[in-house]
Each structure stands twice: as structure tokens, then as C-alpha cells.
Design a protein around this motif. Structure first.
Motif, PDB file in Angstrom:
ATOM      1  N   TYR A   1     -12.453  50.174  29.722  1.00 38.33           N
ATOM      2  CA  TYR A   1     -11.351  50.944  30.318  1.00 38.33           C
ATOM      3  C   TYR A   1     -10.094  50.084  30.343  1.00 38.33           C
ATOM      4  CZ  TYR A   1      -8.522  53.584  33.629  1.00 38.33           C
ATOM      5  OH  TYR A   1      -7.494  54.282  34.222  1.00 38.33           O
TER       6      TYR A   1
ATOM      7  N   ARG B   1     -11.235  55.770  34.924  1.00 36.93           N
ATOM      8  CA  ARG B   1     -10.636  57.088  34.695  1.00 36.93           C
ATOM      9  C   ARG B   1     -10.792  57.433  33.217  1.00 36.93           C
ATOM     10  NH1 ARG B   1     -11.045  56.646  39.250  1.00 36.93           N
ATOM     11  NH2 ARG B   1      -9.546  56.934  40.950  1.00 36.93           N
ATOM     12  N   SER B   2     -10.766  58.710  32.921  1.00 36.25           N
ATOM     13  CA  SER B   2     -11.027  59.158  31.544  1.00 36.25           C
ATOM     14  C   SER B   2      -9.768  59.229  30.694  1.00 36.25           C
ATOM     15  CB  SER B   2     -11.716  60.530  31.571  1.00 36.25           C
ATOM     16  OG  SER B   2     -10.904  61.489  32.226  1.00 36.25           O
TER      17      SER B   2
ATOM     18  N   ASP C   1     -14.488  62.469  35.657  1.00 41.14           N
ATOM     19  CA  ASP C   1     -14.612  61.047  35.324  1.00 41.14           C
ATOM     20  C   ASP C   1     -15.378  60.281  36.405  1.00 41.14           C
ATOM     21  OD1 ASP C   1     -12.514  61.440  37.088  1.00 41.14           O
ATOM     22  OD2 ASP C   1     -10.999  60.537  35.802  1.00 41.14           O
TER      23      ASP C   1
END
Length: 292
Positions: free
Chosen positions: A111, A153-154, A180
């Protein structure tokens, strides 16, 4: 080898796609950029037609809106390479963005983070979403590493296709919010590490204050549903922990009678110029009490 996956809804993505293309070409790797439009208005479909002219870009338009979870899962069957890089359509990327991900491409999931402009938006109607982003979403790399799953988070992440084929977004989530969160919880259950790097995208597509509060309400409806289905535990989410604390004190039923009043009060406060985030926290809590 990299498949870049961009779900689109109501946004002009030419600049983002073009910059990704240029960075990929500079990095001299095999890549594809897959853009799937989730039945945006005809205006945006027309605007985004021009990305078809960019080499290695595949553009697909869905005839029906299928939602944030299902559209992301759709990339599993569309992508041909072993690593998938998901990027939200309403963001811009920094220089060396692709290069930084390529340095970590062997990891299962990475991420990169999110940030917002340091400058207040000129339009006051966008202030609440910007302020929320600055205060709640723009997390430092150290903060994210200290809580690697709930900081995920996506909007900007790299994942191995073989993992995403096995652990993906819950398609029962059709409204906005917490898809997410649930993915991160599933990754944690399966002991798959989320590796955090300093490679934040800038969120450009700020919603109006009214639209943002609508999304907040939808996300709480999702959260409440996931909690009732026991897919998310109270101790995993700050808002649920607050509700559980109130419920343990036998105050939830009493406060439910007052919830309409407090939701309206907080809503009014949040639409004023430069609102404080405490009102948003109270808004979420009383809305959860109201619907639970």
C-alpha cells in the motif's frame, strides 16, 4: 509484468492514464492499463474515449453500474499479468510512482498511501471532504506501519493476482464504504502481510460537503450490516468500539430517542464554514445509534 487497474466513475482519467503510460514506458517493463467504466454519464464516457489511443490501454464500458467491490473483482478476469496495481480514478500520481512499486513487486501486497493538497479548496462546498482527508486519511508511513491492516485503503495498492483471486472484495457490499476494511481483515486472518511504502497518490476528486455526508451515511449502513453479520468485530473499528461502550453502559436505547436531533444538529454544524472534525465523529456515532 504489471496490470494497472483503474475503476472509473464520473471522472476524466486522461491525465492519470497518460502519466502512468509514460512512467511505465520509461521503466521498460511489460504492462497493460485496464480501465473499466462503471456506467458513468455519457459525458464522461465521451471524454474518456480518447484513452483508447494510448498504447497498451484497454478501455471497457459497463452497461450497468455494479458497485465498488464487484468492479474491482472484475479485474481478476481482465488482467493478464501476475501483479495488479489498483489506482482510484480521481487521483494524481507522483514522479517515480511506478518505479517505487516495481522495487516492491515481489511482495504479496503493498500500500502506497494517500494525501490531499496542502492548500484549502477555493470552493467552500469542498472544504469538509478536504479537511477530513487531511485529518483522517493522510497518514504518515510510521502511523501506517504501526497499524498496517486498518491503515489500508483500496485507492492505491499492489497485489499479487494469485492472492487477489483467493481473497478479494466482498460483493455483498453494494453501497459506498468499508469494502477495503473487510478486505484488510480477511488478509490479516490469512496472515498475509500488507507492506507499506511512501508512494502516496493525491486525491483530487473532492466531493461536495452534502455528497460527502451522504457517503458517510452509506458507509455507516455498510459497517452496521457487516457488524450484524459478524464479518467485522467491534474491537476492530473505532466507531464500533464507541457504540459498544455506550451499549455496555445501557445508554444506547436512551440515546436512540435523541439520535434524530443530534444527527440533524451535527449535520447543520458540518455544513458551516470550516467545521470541526468532532462534529463529524458525533455525526457518525449518532447515525449508527439511529440505524442500529
Amino acid at each position: 509484468m504489471l496490470s494497472i487497474c483503474i475503476p472509473i466513475y464520473q471522472y476524466d482519467i486522461f491525465d492519470l492514464v497518460n502519466e502512468l503510460y509514460l512512467q511505465c514506458k520509461t521503466s521498460n517493463l511489460k504492462f497493460e492499463i485496464i480501465c473499466i467504466d462503471d456506467n458513468s454519464d455519457e459525458l464522461y464516457k465521451l471524454i474518456n474515449q480518447k484513452i483508447k489511443k494510448i498504447e497498451s490501454v484497454h478501455y471497457v464500458e459497463l452497461k450497468k453500474n455494479i458497485g465498488r467491490s464487484k468492479i474491482r473483482n472484475l479485474f481478476i478476469e481482465k488482467a493478464k499479468y501476475s501483479s495488479l496495481l489498483f489506482i482510484d480514478c480521481d487521483c494524481s500520481i507522483p514522479k517515480r510512482f511506478i518505479e517505487k512499486y516495481l522495487k516492491n513487486i515481489k511482495k504479496d501486497i503493498v500500500y502506497g498511501g494517500r494525501k490531499h493538497s496542502d492548500f484549502k479548496p477555493n470552493d467552500e462546498k469542498l472544504f469538509l471532504r478536504w479537511k477530513y482527508g487531511i485529518c483522517n486519511e493522510d497518514l504518515s508511513i510510521d502511523t501506517r506501519k504501526n497499524n498496517p491492516y486498518l491503515s489500508f485503503r483500496s485507492n492505491n495498492f499492489l497485489i499479487k493476482k494469485k492472492i487477489f483471486s483467493r481473497i478479494n472484495f466482498d460483493e455483498s457490499i453494494t453501497y459506498y464504504g468499508h469494502e477495503d476494511t473487510l478486505l484488510a481483515i480477511e488478509l490479516k486472518k490469512n496472515k498475509i502481510e500488507i507492506f507499506h511504502i511512501e508512494n502516496a497518490v493525491t486525491h483530487e476528486g473532492l466531493e461536495t460537503n452534502t455528497e460527502f455526508l451522504k457517503q458517510v451515511r452509506l458507509s455507516i449502513v455498510n459497517l452496521d450490516s457487516l457488524y450484524k453479520k459478524k464479518k467485522i468485530k467491534a474491537n476492530e473499528i473505532k466507531l464500533l468500539r464507541a457504540y459498544q461502550f455506550i451499549n455496555n453502559l445501557l445508554l444506547a436505547n436512551i440515546l436512540s430517542y435523541l439520535s434524530n436531533f443530534f444527527v440533524k444538529l451535527c449535520h447543520k454544524k458540518l455544513l458551516k464554514k470550516e467545521p470541526k472534525m468532532i462534529w463529524l465523529n458525533l455525526y457518525k456515532l449518532f447515525y449508527l445509534i439511529k440505524i442500529h
